[in-house]
Scaffold this motif. Structure first.
Motif, mmCIF file in Angstrom:
data_model
loop_
_atom_site.group_PDB
_atom_site.id
_atom_site.type_symbol
_atom_site.label_atom_id
_atom_site.label_comp_id
_atom_site.label_asym_id
_atom_site.label_seq_id
_atom_site.Cartn_x
_atom_site.Cartn_y
_atom_site.Cartn_z
ATOM 1 N N SER A 87 1.049 -1.291 0.078
ATOM 2 C CA SER A 87 -0.298 0.223 -0.466
ATOM 3 C C SER A 87 0.897 1.164 -0.040
ATOM 4 C CB SER A 87 -1.243 0.018 1.298
ATOM 5 O OG SER A 87 -1.557 -1.207 1.513
ATOM 6 N N LEU A 88 1.892 0.938 0.580
ATOM 7 C CA LEU A 88 2.552 2.864 1.025
ATOM 8 C C LEU A 88 3.603 2.934 -0.128
ATOM 9 C CD1 LEU A 88 3.311 4.836 2.820
ATOM 10 C CD2 LEU A 88 5.464 3.896 3.593
ATOM 11 N N TYR A 89 4.347 1.339 -0.855
ATOM 12 C CA TYR A 89 5.592 2.056 -2.260
ATOM 13 C C TYR A 89 3.393 2.457 -3.133
ATOM 14 C CZ TYR A 89 8.294 0.387 0.761
ATOM 15 O OH TYR A 89 9.764 -0.580 1.164
ATOM 16 N N GLU A 90 2.888 1.884 -2.918
ATOM 17 C CA GLU A 90 2.273 1.782 -3.985
ATOM 18 C C GLU A 90 0.996 3.146 -4.135
ATOM 19 O OE1 GLU A 90 0.762 0.765 -8.213
ATOM 20 O OE2 GLU A 90 2.333 0.241 -7.255
ATOM 21 N N LEU A 91 0.359 3.859 -3.419
ATOM 22 C CA LEU A 91 -0.098 4.865 -3.142
ATOM 23 C C LEU A 91 0.632 6.044 -2.226
ATOM 24 C CD1 LEU A 91 -3.823 2.813 -2.058
ATOM 25 C CD2 LEU A 91 -2.321 3.555 -4.682
ATOM 26 N N GLY A 92 1.374 5.799 -1.322
ATOM 27 C CA GLY A 92 1.948 6.577 -0.498
ATOM 28 C C GLY A 92 1.836 8.038 -1.008
ATOM 29 N N SER A 93 2.425 8.227 -2.423
ATOM 30 C CA SER A 93 3.094 9.754 -2.437
ATOM 31 C C SER A 93 2.084 10.701 -3.249
ATOM 32 C CB SER A 93 3.270 9.014 -4.275
ATOM 33 O OG SER A 93 4.490 8.618 -4.828
ATOM 34 N N TYR A 94 -0.054 10.070 -3.087
ATOM 35 C CA TYR A 94 -0.618 11.293 -3.084
ATOM 36 C C TYR A 94 -0.689 11.632 -1.555
ATOM 37 C CZ TYR A 94 -1.005 9.220 -7.886
ATOM 38 O OH TYR A 94 -0.478 9.056 -9.144
ATOM 39 N N PRO A 95 -1.279 11.166 -0.617
ATOM 40 C CA PRO A 95 -1.620 10.963 1.083
ATOM 41 C C PRO A 95 -0.920 11.851 1.211
ATOM 42 C CG PRO A 95 -1.698 8.929 0.790
ATOM 43 C CD PRO A 95 -1.167 9.371 -0.465
ATOM 44 N N LEU A 96 0.412 11.475 0.609
ATOM 45 C CA LEU A 96 1.916 12.301 1.535
ATOM 46 C C LEU A 96 1.599 14.220 0.571
ATOM 47 C CD1 LEU A 96 4.712 10.002 2.182
ATOM 48 C CD2 LEU A 96 3.893 10.837 3.666
ATOM 49 N N LEU A 97 0.926 14.275 -0.431
ATOM 50 C CA LEU A 97 1.709 15.364 -1.176
ATOM 51 C C LEU A 97 0.670 16.243 -0.328
ATOM 52 C CD1 LEU A 97 2.219 16.855 -4.084
ATOM 53 C CD2 LEU A 97 0.031 16.025 -4.587
ATOM 54 N N PRO A 98 0.023 16.587 0.248
ATOM 55 C CA PRO A 98 -1.100 17.732 0.665
ATOM 56 C C PRO A 98 -0.292 18.025 1.723
ATOM 57 C CG PRO A 98 -2.343 16.037 0.638
ATOM 58 C CD PRO A 98 -1.941 15.324 -0.322
ATOM 59 N N VAL A 99 -0.129 17.245 2.582
ATOM 60 C CA VAL A 99 0.596 16.820 3.646
ATOM 61 C C VAL A 99 1.751 18.031 3.908
ATOM 62 C CG1 VAL A 99 1.776 15.486 5.523
ATOM 63 C CG2 VAL A 99 -0.341 14.666 4.777
ATOM 64 N N ILE A 100 2.542 17.237 2.797
ATOM 65 C CA ILE A 100 4.299 18.104 2.780
ATOM 66 C C ILE A 100 3.513 19.431 2.070
ATOM 67 C CG2 ILE A 100 6.454 17.596 1.260
ATOM 68 C CD1 ILE A 100 5.998 14.911 1.569
ATOM 69 N N ARG A 101 2.801 19.578 0.572
ATOM 70 C CA ARG A 101 2.511 21.257 0.513
ATOM 71 C C ARG A 101 2.007 21.881 1.611
ATOM 72 N NH1 ARG A 101 1.366 21.254 -4.917
ATOM 73 N NH2 ARG A 101 1.091 23.152 -4.811
ATOM 74 N N LEU A 102 1.763 21.343 2.303
ATOM 75 C CA LEU A 102 0.667 22.100 3.517
ATOM 76 C C LEU A 102 1.155 22.407 5.230
ATOM 77 C CD1 LEU A 102 -3.113 21.404 2.501
ATOM 78 C CD2 LEU A 102 -1.711 23.422 2.286
ATOM 79 N N CYS A 103 2.143 21.853 5.684
ATOM 80 C CA CYS A 103 2.875 21.504 6.626
ATOM 81 C C CYS A 103 4.397 21.516 6.186
ATOM 82 C CB CYS A 103 2.692 20.029 7.334
ATOM 83 S SG CYS A 103 0.701 20.034 7.077
ATOM 84 N N GLY A 104 5.208 21.204 4.945
ATOM 85 C CA GLY A 104 6.316 21.895 4.770
ATOM 86 C C GLY A 104 7.042 20.707 5.140
ATOM 87 N N ILE A 105 8.896 19.847 4.844
ATOM 88 C CA ILE A 105 9.127 19.187 4.813
ATOM 89 C C ILE A 105 9.980 18.874 6.196
ATOM 90 C CG2 ILE A 105 9.989 19.689 2.354
ATOM 91 C CD1 ILE A 105 13.138 20.205 3.134
ATOM 92 N N ALA A 106 9.557 19.574 7.358
ATOM 93 C CA ALA A 106 10.526 19.027 8.254
ATOM 94 C C ALA A 106 9.363 18.710 9.524
ATOM 95 C CB ALA A 106 10.806 21.019 9.009
ATOM 96 N N TYR A 107 8.829 17.318 9.042
ATOM 97 C CA TYR A 107 8.378 16.386 9.935
ATOM 98 C C TYR A 107 9.504 15.740 11.404
ATOM 99 C CZ TYR A 107 9.205 12.503 7.877
ATOM 100 O OH TYR A 107 10.669 11.376 7.717
ATOM 101 N N SER A 108 8.411 16.337 12.389
ATOM 102 C CA SER A 108 9.396 15.884 14.406
ATOM 103 C C SER A 108 9.489 14.422 13.183
ATOM 104 C CB SER A 108 8.630 16.554 14.972
ATOM 105 O OG SER A 108 7.976 15.962 14.760
ATOM 106 N N ASP A 109 8.658 13.813 13.684
ATOM 107 C CA ASP A 109 8.322 12.083 13.818
ATOM 108 C C ASP A 109 7.511 11.087 12.637
ATOM 109 O OD1 ASP A 109 5.647 11.853 15.470
ATOM 110 O OD2 ASP A 109 7.206 12.354 16.452
#
Length: 448
Positions: A298-320
């Motif tokens: 699931s993650l390798y196949e689909l993960g890029s899509y839900p990660l997109l709005p997360v990273i676009r809105l919150c940036g790349i500096a996640y703490s964990d």
């Protein structure tokens, strides 16, 4: 005061445009020029890769002819503008004669003669060099590419390569153009760019080879599954002055980008949570997507899509980042991920054997954005508030398979020698690869 209004794309502004604007200005005392937004070419059925709306507005402004410049955003706006600005005369080129007679109910309509022997279409034909693209990997996803590429200017499908010659032969036959290549290396030698749609584990080596041979690369998502490989490939692309772009179709869709602009402009306040889901029920263990030896799951196949709005809105500096997965035959058929940032907590749910509601919810201090399933093919979303009278709905079209948006951006980057895209930045692709790598190494991983 006699007010005049006219509209156009003004792509590749030329003397014919200037002559038409001068004739329009001569009809009255005040000229309003409507510049059509970037959706106009899409609605005509062709996506051009030259001047965007901001560049076209600046070009019209530089002529000094217009007294006021506005953006044409929607069908029917001409009537609204004529009434809003108290317009006396609507004018446009004579090639539209009769088309706008319905506006005579609101103002005078004048069709002006165009300058013979010059047009944006002619200029494109004279100046624009076709970009020859080779398709690498002719499976399910790649079968959508030729038809989508046909609506983007300057694209020529040169050829096809797949380790399974039957697949490349079939796709070439369906498309009816191009030729079949017997090796990846031969294909690279005969094209300007490649679209790589092979299984994930081939992406790194094939992309690296193409970049080393000064060939532009549009690589299917996920581009790679390791952070260091992503950094290496982008550095190599920059060193060799070629474009490398991850083919995440959602990142380039008009609706999704409009949503991001609205959120970042503060319409729902400060973002405190992003929750995105995507799932499919695939139970055939023979599928590549469920094969652990081919980076299935699931993650390798689909993960890029839900990660997109997360990273676009919150940036790349996640703490964990934490993962909670249901495994079957050593692949995750379901994964829930939680990423924590300084001021936000984001989550995503992915399934290849578990079904969940595939929506996107972005929560803010003033309201929230809701994008229904399938949100990754965004064509409609809502901004919702405590006072429901303030709720607003936004509608867009999702044309074809959606690949045309990423192809347009890719070709535009090549033509305009732009090596980074504001719609999917290199650092964003790198951080997605970092999340994939963390999952591979089972860091903060819990099997459920």
């Amino acid at each position: 005061m006699v007010k005049v209004i006219t509209y156009g794309t003004y792509d590749l502004l030329h003397q014919g445009h200037i002559n038409l604007l001068k004739r329009a200005k001569a009809l009255g005392d005040y000229l309003i020029v409507g510049v059509t937004n970037d959706n106009f070419d899409r609605n005509r059925g062709k996506l051009n890769v030259k001047n965007n709306v901001i560049e076209r507005v600046e070009a019209v402004k530089a002529t000094g002819i217009a007294d006021q410049i506005i953006i044409e955003d929607y069908v029917g706006q001409k009537i609204d503008d004529i009434q809003k600005y108290d317009v006396d005369i609507f004018t446009v080129g004579s090639d539209w004669k009769g088309h706008f007679d319905y506006l005579r109910e609101f103002c005078d309509v004048v069709y002006l003669p165009r300058t013979e022997g010059i047009s944006s279409t002619m200029l494109r034909a004279e100046k624009d060099k076709d970009i020859k693209i080779g398709i690498v990997g002719c499976g399910r996803i790649a079968k959508r590419f030729p038809k989508e590429a046909d609506v983007v200017s300057q694209v020529v499908i040169e050829g096809f390569y797949d380790t399974d010659n039957l697949k490349s032969s079939e796709l070439c036959s369906i498309y009816g153009k191009g030729r079949i290549y017997n090796s990846f290396e031969e294909l690279v030698d005969n094209v300007d760019a490649v679209y790589i749609a092979t299984p994930h584990l081939f992406h790194y080596e094939q992309t690296k080879y193409a970049l080393e041979h000064h060939t532009h690369v549009l690589c299917e998502t996920p581009m790679v599954l390791r952070e260091d490989q992503a950094r290496e490939l982008f550095e190599l692309a920059e060193k060799n002055s070629v474009v490398l772009l991850e083919a995440n179709k959602t990142a380039f869709s008009p609706a999704f980008n409009h949503l991001m602009v609205l959120i970042k402009s503060g319409l729902i306040g400060d973002v405190v949570d992003v929750d995105a889901s995507e799932s499919k029920v695939w139970n055939d263990p023979s599928l590549r997507e469920l094969d652990p030896s081919q980076a299935g799951g699931s993650l390798y196949e689909l993960g890029s899509y839900p990660l997109l709005p997360v990273i676009r809105l919150c940036g790349i500096a996640y703490s964990d980042c934490h993962f909670y997965s249901k495994m079957n035959n050593d692949v995750d058929i379901y994964t829930k991920g939680i990423l924590r940032f300084d001021h936000t907590v984001c989550s995503f749910k992915l399934g290849l054997g578990v079904k969940t509601e595939g929506n996107l919810v972005i929560s803010g201090t003033k309201g929230y954005a809701y994008v229904p399933a399938p949100w990754w093919k965004t064509d409609y979303f809502e901004l919702r508030y405590e006072d429901q009278n303030k709720n607003k709905k936004y509608f867009f079209s999702w044309d074809g398979e959606g690949l045309r948006y990423e192809i347009q951006e890719f070709i535009s980057m090549i033509v305009n020698q732009r090596f980074s895209s504001a719609k999917l930045r290199r650092k964003e692709s790198i951080i997605m690869a970092k999340v994939m790598e963390q999952f591979t190494n089972r860091i903060n991983f819990v099997e459920i």
